[in-house]
Structures are given as structure tokens and as C-alpha cells.
Write a protein that holds these residues in place. Structure first.
Motif, PDB file in Angstrom:
ATOM      1  N   ALA A  65       1.845   7.736  25.028  1.00  0.00           N
ATOM      2  CA  ALA A  65       2.487   8.546  23.996  1.00  0.00           C
ATOM      3  C   ALA A  65       1.810   8.344  22.643  1.00  0.00           C
ATOM      4  CB  ALA A  65       3.968   8.200  23.905  1.00  0.00           C
ATOM      5  N   ILE A  66       1.428   7.108  22.336  1.00  0.00           N
ATOM      6  CA  ILE A  66       0.734   6.820  21.074  1.00  0.00           C
ATOM      7  C   ILE A  66      -0.619   7.515  21.062  1.00  0.00           C
ATOM      8  CG2 ILE A  66      -0.392   5.002  19.721  1.00  0.00           C
ATOM      9  CD1 ILE A  66       1.930   3.138  20.620  1.00  0.00           C
ATOM     10  N   GLU A  67      -1.358   7.428  22.161  1.00  0.00           N
ATOM     11  CA  GLU A  67      -2.669   8.077  22.238  1.00  0.00           C
ATOM     12  C   GLU A  67      -2.554   9.588  22.075  1.00  0.00           C
ATOM     13  OE1 GLU A  67      -4.659   6.874  25.827  1.00  0.00           O
ATOM     14  OE2 GLU A  67      -4.565   4.745  25.272  1.00  0.00           O
ATOM     15  N   LEU A  68      -1.560  10.186  22.705  1.00  0.00           N
ATOM     16  CA  LEU A  68      -1.348  11.633  22.583  1.00  0.00           C
ATOM     17  C   LEU A  68      -1.042  12.011  21.137  1.00  0.00           C
ATOM     18  CD1 LEU A  68      -1.109  14.386  23.970  1.00  0.00           C
ATOM     19  CD2 LEU A  68       1.308  13.851  24.380  1.00  0.00           C
ATOM     20  N   ALA A  69      -0.181  11.242  20.482  1.00  0.00           N
ATOM     21  CA  ALA A  69       0.156  11.515  19.084  1.00  0.00           C
ATOM     22  C   ALA A  69      -1.064  11.351  18.185  1.00  0.00           C
ATOM     23  CB  ALA A  69       1.285  10.611  18.621  1.00  0.00           C
ATOM     24  N   GLU A  70      -1.911  10.374  18.483  1.00  0.00           N
ATOM     25  CA  GLU A  70      -3.126  10.176  17.686  1.00  0.00           C
ATOM     26  C   GLU A  70      -4.049  11.384  17.803  1.00  0.00           C
ATOM     27  OE1 GLU A  70      -3.432   5.293  17.788  1.00  0.00           O
ATOM     28  OE2 GLU A  70      -4.384   6.453  19.376  1.00  0.00           O
ATOM     29  N   VAL A  71      -4.180  11.917  18.994  1.00  0.00           N
ATOM     30  CA  VAL A  71      -5.039  13.087  19.205  1.00  0.00           C
ATOM     31  C   VAL A  71      -4.444  14.311  18.520  1.00  0.00           C
ATOM     32  CG1 VAL A  71      -5.896  14.689  20.965  1.00  0.00           C
ATOM     33  CG2 VAL A  71      -6.058  12.228  21.343  1.00  0.00           C
ATOM     34  N   GLN A  72      -3.149  14.535  18.709  1.00  0.00           N
ATOM     35  CA  GLN A  72      -2.507  15.742  18.193  1.00  0.00           C
ATOM     36  C   GLN A  72      -2.272  15.711  16.684  1.00  0.00           C
ATOM     37  OE1 GLN A  72       1.054  16.039  20.569  1.00  0.00           O
ATOM     38  NE2 GLN A  72       0.020  17.230  22.151  1.00  0.00           N
ATOM     39  N   GLU A  73      -1.946  14.550  16.141  1.00  0.00           N
ATOM     40  CA  GLU A  73      -1.506  14.491  14.751  1.00  0.00           C
ATOM     41  C   GLU A  73      -2.448  13.756  13.812  1.00  0.00           C
ATOM     42  OE1 GLU A  73       2.517  12.978  14.638  1.00  0.00           O
ATOM     43  OE2 GLU A  73       2.932  13.890  16.590  1.00  0.00           O
ATOM     44  N   ASN A  74      -3.430  13.052  14.369  1.00  0.00           N
ATOM     45  CA  ASN A  74      -4.277  12.215  13.520  1.00  0.00           C
ATOM     46  C   ASN A  74      -5.759  12.419  13.823  1.00  0.00           C
ATOM     47  OD1 ASN A  74      -4.219  10.371  11.381  1.00  0.00           O
ATOM     48  ND2 ASN A  74      -4.408   8.606  12.731  1.00  0.00           N
ATOM     49  N   ASN A  75      -6.107  13.603  14.318  1.00  0.00           N
ATOM     50  CA  ASN A  75      -7.494  13.957  14.619  1.00  0.00           C
ATOM     51  C   ASN A  75      -8.192  12.929  15.509  1.00  0.00           C
ATOM     52  OD1 ASN A  75      -7.364  16.308  13.032  1.00  0.00           O
ATOM     53  ND2 ASN A  75      -7.793  15.117  11.185  1.00  0.00           N
ATOM     54  N   GLY A  76      -7.434  12.320  16.417  1.00  0.00           N
ATOM     55  CA  GLY A  76      -8.017  11.363  17.345  1.00  0.00           C
ATOM     56  C   GLY A  76      -8.222   9.975  16.773  1.00  0.00           C
ATOM     57  N   GLU A  77      -7.942   9.802  15.487  1.00  0.00           N
ATOM     58  CA  GLU A  77      -8.088   8.491  14.857  1.00  0.00           C
ATOM     59  C   GLU A  77      -6.881   7.632  15.207  1.00  0.00           C
ATOM     60  OE1 GLU A  77     -10.718   7.438  12.925  1.00  0.00           O
ATOM     61  OE2 GLU A  77     -11.681   9.331  13.445  1.00  0.00           O
ATOM     62  N   ARG A  78      -7.098   6.344  15.380  1.00  0.00           N
ATOM     63  CA  ARG A  78      -5.998   5.446  15.715  1.00  0.00           C
ATOM     64  C   ARG A  78      -5.067   5.272  14.525  1.00  0.00           C
ATOM     65  NH1 ARG A  78      -7.232   0.894  19.875  1.00  0.00           N
ATOM     66  NH2 ARG A  78      -5.042   0.805  19.427  1.00  0.00           N
ATOM     67  N   PHE A  79      -3.781   5.129  14.812  1.00  0.00           N
ATOM     68  CA  PHE A  79      -2.807   4.831  13.770  1.00  0.00           C
ATOM     69  C   PHE A  79      -2.932   3.357  13.390  1.00  0.00           C
ATOM     70  CE2 PHE A  79      -0.227   8.282  15.892  1.00  0.00           C
ATOM     71  CZ  PHE A  79      -0.331   9.186  14.853  1.00  0.00           C
ATOM     72  N   THR A  80      -2.645   3.049  12.138  1.00  0.00           N
ATOM     73  CA  THR A  80      -2.603   1.647  11.723  1.00  0.00           C
ATOM     74  C   THR A  80      -1.285   1.047  12.201  1.00  0.00           C
ATOM     75  OG1 THR A  80      -1.508   2.127   9.625  1.00  0.00           O
ATOM     76  CG2 THR A  80      -3.934   2.159   9.623  1.00  0.00           C
ATOM     77  N   GLN A  81      -1.205  -0.274  12.192  1.00  0.00           N
ATOM     78  CA  GLN A  81       0.041  -0.932  12.580  1.00  0.00           C
ATOM     79  C   GLN A  81       1.176  -0.521  11.648  1.00  0.00           C
ATOM     80  OE1 GLN A  81      -0.455  -5.171  12.849  1.00  0.00           O
ATOM     81  NE2 GLN A  81      -1.491  -5.036  14.826  1.00  0.00           N
ATOM     82  N   GLU A  82       0.871  -0.333  10.371  1.00  0.00           N
ATOM     83  CA  GLU A  82       1.894   0.070   9.411  1.00  0.00           C
ATOM     84  C   GLU A  82       2.413   1.478   9.728  1.00  0.00           C
ATOM     85  OE1 GLU A  82      -1.056  -1.309   8.490  1.00  0.00           O
ATOM     86  OE2 GLU A  82      -0.288  -3.262   7.855  1.00  0.00           O
ATOM     87  N   GLU A  83       1.503   2.386  10.088  1.00  0.00           N
ATOM     88  CA  GLU A  83       1.918   3.748  10.449  1.00  0.00           C
ATOM     89  C   GLU A  83       2.795   3.741  11.700  1.00  0.00           C
ATOM     90  OE1 GLU A  83      -1.735   6.562   8.910  1.00  0.00           O
ATOM     91  OE2 GLU A  83      -2.067   5.332  10.693  1.00  0.00           O
ATOM     92  N   LEU A  84       2.373   2.992  12.711  1.00  0.00           N
ATOM     93  CA  LEU A  84       3.165   2.901  13.932  1.00  0.00           C
ATOM     94  C   LEU A  84       4.521   2.259  13.652  1.00  0.00           C
ATOM     95  CD1 LEU A  84       0.514   1.820  16.581  1.00  0.00           C
ATOM     96  CD2 LEU A  84       1.712   3.999  16.441  1.00  0.00           C
ATOM     97  N   SER A  85       4.534   1.244  12.813  1.00  0.00           N
ATOM     98  CA  SER A  85       5.766   0.561  12.463  1.00  0.00           C
ATOM     99  C   SER A  85       6.767   1.527  11.832  1.00  0.00           C
ATOM    100  CB  SER A  85       5.463  -0.588  11.497  1.00  0.00           C
ATOM    101  OG  SER A  85       6.637  -1.158  11.002  1.00  0.00           O
TER     102      SER A  85
END
Length: 59
Positions: free
Chosen positions: A25-45
């Protein structure tokens, strides 16, 4: 009126299957909402409403 406090649920353990579903789910959200870039721990938090310490335990 009483103040409504949310209770923390402590000691919940994430299963292997649950961890894989969460990571997918995190990987899908990164692709769809963050141009494939990984979220930071703060963003995920912030998104998951858990502490960064909890996020770091998922790695």
C-alpha cells in the motif's frame, strides 16, 4: 460534558502478511501520489498517525 479521549491500543503485532500488505500500500501511494519517490518517515508518520519510532520498526 465529558472529554472524549482516544485510547491507544498497545501491543498490537503486525503479522508477516499484514506487513507485506502495508508495504504494498505504501509503494502504491508513493507511485500514485509522490511520483515514485519514497515517503520520508515523517510523511508516513503523519499519514498513518503513528510515531516515527513505530515507522522505523517497520524497516
Amino acid at each position: 460534558m465529558e472529554n472524549q479521549k482516544t485510547k491507544r491500543i498497545r501491543g498490537v503485532i503486525l503479522t508477516v502478511i499484514g506487513l507485506k500488505r502495508l508495504q504494498a500500500a505504501i509503494e502504491l501511494a508513493e507511485v500514485q501520489e509522490n511520483n515514485g519517490e519514497r515517503f520520508t518517515q515523517e510523511e508516513l508518520s503523519e499519514r498513518m498517525k503513528v510515531s516515527t519510532k513505530t515507522i522505523s520498526c517497520l524497516s
